[in-house]
Design an enzyme around this catalytic site. Sequence first.
Site: not given
Length: 739
Positions: A90-91
């Site tokens: 996600e990051d």
Amino acid sequence: MTAQEIEIENAAITKAYKELLKVSYTTLTEDDKKLIRSAFEVAMDGHKDQRRKSGEAYIFHPLAVAKIVAQEIGLDGTSIAAALLHDVVEDSPDYEIEDIEERFGKTVATIVDGLTKISSLSKEKDMDVSLQAENFRKMLLTLNDDVRVIIIKIADRLHNMQTMDAMRPDKQEKIASETLYIYAPLAHRIGLYNIKTELEDLGLKYIEPEEYSDILSKIKESKEEQDKYIEQFSSVIKKSLDKELFDYTIKGRPKSIFSIRKKMRNQGVSFDEVYDKFAIRIIYKSDVENEKFFAWKIYSIVTDHFRPNPIRLRDWISSPKSTGYEALHITVMGPKGRWVEVQIRSERMNEIAEKGYAAHYKYKQGSEKEDNLDAWINRLQEALENPETNAVDFVEQFKLNLYSQEIFVFTPKGDLKSLPKGATALDFAFSIHTEVGMKTRGAKVNGKLVPLSHELKSGDQVDILTSETAKPNPNWLDYTTTARARSKIKSSLREDKKQIGEEGKEILRRKLKQLKITLNEASVNELVNYFKLKTSLDLFYRVGIGTIDNTMLKNFAASRSNALMSFIKSKIKRKANVNQEEIEKEEVTANYDSIVFGKEEEKLDYKLSNCCNPIPGDSVFGFLTVSDGIKVHKKSCPNAVSLKSNYAYRIMTAKWVDSSQTEFLAKITVSGIDHIGLVNEITQIISSNMHVNMKSLNFESHDGLFSGKINLVVKNNTIIKKLIEKLKKINGIDKVTRL
């Protein structure tokens, strides 16, 4: 950052990583350690430029989550690696889920993918309740992929709650509310009791900080006195336990701040008046064969010294909770005349209570039988995949089933079934199998015939009677409490309504044809507006059951042909443009417009109370006042508790209904010349007539003449009129009148 600060930070990261390997509850193999090392390197790389709100390097967060997963929950190497990687995809733009699968295998990738999905759901801005509920449901769907997704998510939430000080107060409150609403009940259900307690306490810390601090300081103040009391209690039974050569430990376990506050609120008492602020736990060593024997032996020793409260005995050893929890709980009158809860567990039971799912599965290996947690996950899966359920209802029902206490009942063959407290005979039928539930005609409890709404108690033996012709009706929703049964009944009723809607559409087509109107999209829209309905199925369904009859359709046709009316209508229509999507929705909506009272659902005069101002659709009850008739209050009304406790005899059950879909009691009398088979003809016509249900039947014959009274349940006037016409045609019947 200076070079020295970077060096200090790197040393702290290395220390946290080594600590993680040291504290793991499961024994890590060399392969596990390699996997975790590799995951740590990817996490370091993926989060290299990230910092948390507090300013520390982001990598401390996945390390902390992995530590909770390893030490407190006790999951395996695969889960620890997945916990380290839970935010990477996600990051970090450098990593996709395919990269994770390639490097760590399918299992880790599935877990990380599930966690990424949940994370992206909760990042949506300013969600309303139903959207948040829908997201919670999607999150639970990942249980299907791997239950470890939810467990790591709970660990992630716990660490976020522990480190929330740097956030804005409004953000803290939102996250804390969500935690108490969803994550604490989930942790409870999976058997992570310690984590559930910590989540509840942290939730309270941010939602009601003053109350939290007040209780915390009072617990600290009373700790010394509490320790003395536990010592005093222990010294009494230690001699007897030592005499029997038990290998044991006695611990005092303080109740959580959250549960103390709950007691203070529910019982309306101060901190000092809450007696059971702690429990005493006796943990003994034993092999599996002797566990139960030893537990009852210890019980016997404790109750030799202290008088037990027989109502407060809980035997979770003979019938473990569906979370896998096993223990013997007793409440005894301890020193100084205080009630004390004593929990008796073996080391194995204690491990399952502390670690939940992980220990449960460590001990389960080798036993083939599907256990309660698996069964629960399967049942949950079924409920989740039912697309008909409204998300908010689902979450509310789900929470009820998460926190509910359990009862244990027997099938006719003697198998044990666990159900939530308050479950009825009908809930039991659906817990056996959906088909059994759908075809239920009646139930026997301990050999006696009981209504479907009969509330079951632990130890009951339940036998369900089925019939091919039986099918759910709307009252069944009042008889059930479990999410599974309610969702199945709602689906079935929806299907019935669709079928009636299909028939209604054809009837409407014929009737409109006689009025020289074509049934098409435009005319359906006009009819929906004219009758102030919401969807086309609303319209077809009401035609199908006869609520919208010929006269009403003629009035519609007349208003349509009136040019002036048409002009005004078209003006109005431009303003209120009906959403086509809304009209085409395949559902029958309820327009709550009246209240019915009691089991017979009678229509009585009533007034809405001013203290809580109930609105259509609220859960309500009626209160019979001395001079002002029936007053209707919301169940959550501030005065509800005092009214129910002081004037229980004046309380009436009540509910909002849609009068166009409600069934009414109608009484008709028939008279004529008696002949053989007459009653059979009458009952056949009534039972073959759709939407009519016979409640009672009473016939008397005298000198060749007969008279009879029939009580029927019908949806509306039109149906009763049609039925009367049909009955009049029977040979020998002279008069049919409605009372």
